[in-house]
Design a protein around this motif. Structure first.
Motif, PDB file in Angstrom:
ATOM      1  N   GLU A 288      35.373  40.703  49.211  1.00 18.83           N
ATOM      2  CA  GLU A 288      35.946  40.516  50.551  1.00 18.83           C
ATOM      3  C   GLU A 288      36.675  39.178  50.651  1.00 18.83           C
ATOM      4  OE1 GLU A 288      34.246  40.078  55.057  1.00 18.83           O
ATOM      5  OE2 GLU A 288      33.219  41.481  53.726  1.00 18.83           O
TER       6      GLU A 288
ATOM      7  N   GLN B  62      39.943  39.419  48.709  1.00 20.10           N
ATOM      8  CA  GLN B  62      40.936  40.217  49.431  1.00 20.10           C
ATOM      9  C   GLN B  62      41.541  39.428  50.587  1.00 20.10           C
ATOM     10  OE1 GLN B  62      42.100  43.333  48.392  1.00 20.10           O
ATOM     11  NE2 GLN B  62      43.651  42.608  49.802  1.00 20.10           N
ATOM     12  N   LYS B  63      40.717  38.679  51.312  1.00 19.65           N
ATOM     13  CA  LYS B  63      41.235  37.844  52.400  1.00 19.65           C
ATOM     14  C   LYS B  63      42.198  36.786  51.856  1.00 19.65           C
ATOM     15  CE  LYS B  63      37.404  38.362  55.645  1.00 19.65           C
ATOM     16  NZ  LYS B  63      36.258  37.692  56.311  1.00 19.65           N
TER      17      LYS B  63
ATOM     18  N   ILE C 294      43.966  36.978  49.087  1.00 20.24           N
ATOM     19  CA  ILE C 294      45.192  37.663  48.653  1.00 20.24           C
ATOM     20  C   ILE C 294      46.082  37.955  49.853  1.00 20.24           C
ATOM     21  CG2 ILE C 294      46.073  39.862  47.741  1.00 20.24           C
ATOM     22  CD1 ILE C 294      43.708  39.815  45.753  1.00 20.24           C
ATOM     23  N   ASN C 295      45.476  38.423  50.930  1.00 18.10           N
ATOM     24  CA  ASN C 295      46.256  38.721  52.132  1.00 18.10           C
ATOM     25  C   ASN C 295      46.924  37.471  52.696  1.00 18.10           C
ATOM     26  OD1 ASN C 295      45.449  41.393  51.944  1.00 18.10           O
ATOM     27  ND2 ASN C 295      43.823  41.189  53.458  1.00 18.10           N
ATOM     28  N   ARG C 296      46.249  36.343  52.570  1.00 16.84           N
ATOM     29  CA  ARG C 296      46.775  35.109  53.149  1.00 16.84           C
ATOM     30  C   ARG C 296      47.774  34.399  52.232  1.00 16.84           C
ATOM     31  NH1 ARG C 296      43.317  30.399  56.141  1.00 16.84           N
ATOM     32  NH2 ARG C 296      45.115  29.162  56.733  1.00 16.84           N
ATOM     33  N   TYR C 297      47.465  34.339  50.923  1.00 20.29           N
ATOM     34  CA  TYR C 297      48.272  33.526  50.006  1.00 20.29           C
ATOM     35  C   TYR C 297      49.085  34.337  48.995  1.00 20.29           C
ATOM     36  CZ  TYR C 297      45.321  29.826  51.854  1.00 20.29           C
ATOM     37  OH  TYR C 297      44.667  28.961  52.686  1.00 20.29           O
ATOM     38  N   GLY C 298      48.783  35.613  48.861  1.00 15.65           N
ATOM     39  CA  GLY C 298      49.505  36.444  47.900  1.00 15.65           C
ATOM     40  C   GLY C 298      48.713  36.639  46.615  1.00 15.65           C
ATOM     41  N   GLU C 299      48.927  37.802  46.001  1.00 13.26           N
ATOM     42  CA  GLU C 299      48.157  38.174  44.808  1.00 13.26           C
ATOM     43  C   GLU C 299      48.419  37.252  43.627  1.00 13.26           C
ATOM     44  OE1 GLU C 299      47.356  42.105  42.034  1.00 13.26           O
ATOM     45  OE2 GLU C 299      48.464  42.319  43.900  1.00 13.26           O
TER      46      GLU C 299
END
Length: 85
Positions: free
Chosen positions: A47, A50-51, A53-58
């Motif tokens: 979790e 994933q947060k 990644i959503n904020r800073y990019g994969e």
């Protein structure tokens, strides 16, 4: 079914192309490897990742995680050298 010479040739060409495509798929299948997950993360860690990644990019998160793991494992490797392993 009755076919003219032109229709027979077109059908033959189509069959040849299908066989070439099938050979390509068989080749890819034979060269494939099972994708095994190296590390199974706990649900809370997944979790958090994933947060992030959503904020800073994969890409950015993957680089950070790789650098952290590289650093930790380099310490393990130096421990083994010190212990004579």
């Amino acid at each position: 079914m009755k076919l003219s010479d032109v229709e027979k040739q077109a059908l033959s060409d189509a069959i040849d192309k299908m066989n070439e495509g099938l050979d390509a798929f068989i080749g890819l299948y034979n060269e494939s490897e099972e994708d095994k997950q190296l590390i199974v993360y706990d649900d809370d860690v997944t979790e958090i990742i994933q947060k992030a990644i959503n904020r800073y990019g994969e890409d950015k998160i993957a680089k950070k995680i790789n650098s952290i793991i590289r650093e930790v494992l380099s310490l393990l490797a130096s421990d083994e050298v010190d212990e004579g392993v």
